[in-house]
Structure formats: structure tokens, C-alpha cells
Design an enzyme around this catalytic site. Sequence first.
Site, short mmCIF file in Angstrom:
data_model
loop_
_atom_site.label_atom_id
_atom_site.label_comp_id
_atom_site.label_asym_id
_atom_site.label_seq_id
_atom_site.Cartn_x
_atom_site.Cartn_y
_atom_site.Cartn_z
N GLY A 168 -59.65 -0.98 4.47
CA GLY A 168 -59.43 -1.31 5.86
C GLY A 168 -60.11 -2.57 6.31
CG ASP A 169 -64.43 -3.28 6.09
OD1 ASP A 169 -64.60 -3.35 7.26
OD2 ASP A 169 -65.21 -2.66 5.12
CG LEU A 170 -61.00 -5.72 1.24
CD1 LEU A 170 -60.60 -5.08 0.03
CD2 LEU A 170 -61.47 -7.08 0.90
#
Length: 381
Positions: A168-170
Site C-alpha cells: 500500500g505504501d509502495l
Amino acid sequence: MTGPLDGVLVVDLSRALAGPHATMMLGDLGARVIKVEAPGRGDDTRGWGPPFAGDESTYFLAANRNKESITLDLKDADDREVLLRLIDRADVLVENFRSGVLERLGLGLESLQQRNPRLVALSITGFGHDGPEGGRAGYDQIAQGEAGLMSLTGSGPEDPQRVGVPIGDLLAGMYGAYGVLAALRERELTGAGQVVRTSLLAAVVGVHAFQGTRYTVAGEVGVAQGNHHPSIAPYGLFHCADGSVQIAVGSEGLWQRLVEAFGLDQTGLETNAARVADRARVIEVVEQAFAQWPAERLLARLDEVGVPAGKVRRLDEVYEWEQTASQGLLVDVDHSTLGALRLPGPPLRFFAADGSETTRRDHAAPPTLDEHGDAIREWVT
């Protein structure tokens, strides 16, 4: 070979992973990225370990190549003035504070764009900047669950699993960098910057792909079903004599090649729709045929008949694989305290019209805390 963003200045106020991944992508493309960190402790990820290399966490090293570091206390008037001078010169500002934090510090994006009308600002949150839950803190695993990804990942519906990297962050970082590039292009036409917003929620929903339309169009709710594709069969992991292989039979032509090469009984399995409806039998038929084949011989045979296939590699095997190195996916850098380091490299390559490669090669190691602080302060004075 400095990269297509040579001359672009990025001021990076973000920490952890989504924002730093976005700015690392911009740095990989040649932008000058100045990472602003809290005095004394720096980016949260500097402490996310073990493992550590010396005093540096390998987590931080993964997300901060091609950057400079300066420490600034945003509550201190003098340090805030240094930041404002940087922003006056910046093309891009990246932040991932919770909504309202920058405004309370007197650094709201609206006021910053009044100072620098050409500024492109990227703002990343967990669940969006507005809406009934816009103020929630965002951490990757929570977002993977809330955005439905964990319900699609695992051995079955009762076994939700997180993806093995903070996806999700990436993805939020990738979408953010993509938005920044579009805003820079529009600035060339209008002369004005703008604010780009994304979130972990938006990024994960943005990659639901066929699972999204499976629900919005067909009304079907996808669930986790292990290592086999919900809409294509056979497509997944299959056991053989001494391990397993993966195959991707994405067309009827490929299915016929597989049938003929291994003598499969395809009665009642002539179409993909029939195979998806009877996936358990497909798996049984294929694994019976593969049972006498060692993995390496099986992969060779599948390649011979043109059926896409592969093994499941450990990470050490990936980084020692000649194909990985050939694609520029490993870079060697010189760290100021750790010395020579080998890092995973950027996933893009560039070529001129004559076929010569113009990909950036001179990557900089992730910075130590405040490594460039004195030089940056002198530059903006």
C-alpha cells in the site's frame, strides 16, 4: 546520464515509506531531492530494525537513495525560515503528515503555493484528505486490510494474508510520483503548480483491477483462493516430482499445447470457463501429469512447447540471478559511513533513438542524518 528530471528540485518532508518511495523514484530520474528530517532521530525508518548495517537500518537504506539530508525543527523560527527558502526554490514538495498538521505549523500548502506559485505539492495520507474517515492515521497493513487486499490474499477465505512487502505504501508512492510528473508537465503549459493528492486507500483500490469490476459490474465478491487465478485455469502453482512450478495458461492455444505435450485428459475441460468452474479437477489432472517430472526438466519441457512457466525463487536467488543484474536492478553505491553497498536498483531503463542506453548509473547512497545540512544551509543563505 543524470536523468530526465535533472534540474528539478524536490523538498521531501515525508517519512516512513509512501512519501520517501515517491521521492526516491524522482531522485532515480535525476531530480535533486533534499530530505528534511527531525533533529536527533530523523525519519522513523532509521530505527526500524533489525537488521541494521552499522547504525543504519536496512529499511531506511531501501527507500532513500539519491537524496540529501538536512535536519530542521519545524517549530523553530530559524529552521522554519531555512525550509521556506528551500521551498521558494523548489519545483516539488512532498509531505505525508496527517491532515491539518502543516497548517498548524504555519506551512499549509495553500500558503506555500502563494509564496511559490510554480510549486507542485504531493500530499499522501492513509485514507484520503476528506470524507468521513479522512483524518485516520495510515499504516500499510491496516490499509491492506481496509482496502480489501488482504481478503484476496491467502490460502482461502478464512486465511487473510498481508502482501509480503508494504504494498500500500509502495503503490501510494508510485501513484504520487506519477501524479507529480503529470503536474510538472501541466506546469509547462500553464506556468502554475498544483496540489496532487493520493492515499494508501486510493492506491490499493486503484490496483483492484479485474477483482474490482468483478464486483462493480458482475456483483461477485472475490475471495482469497491461494495460488490459483480466479478467472483463468490452469494458472498458478503446481506440484511436481521434487518441488513445484508455476504455469500461466492464458489462452486456449496454450491449453492445447499443454494437453498435447503431457497427454492430459481434457474431457469436459475444453474451454477456460469450464476449467474455472472445475478448477479442482484441472489441478488434479495437471499435477498427475507433472508428478514424474523433476522441476528443472519440467520447466525445460514447458519452455520447449511454449507454455509460460517459472520457478518460485527465494530473494537470495533473485539477487544472484544473472537476469536481475542484466536489467540494472542492482546498483553499487559508496555510503559515507558504511562504505561500498549494493542496493536494489530502479526499475526503469532509458534508450536514445540510436539504441544507446541513457539510463542513470551514478546513484548516491542513502544519506546519514543531516549529512548535507551545512552545505544546504549555506546554499540557501
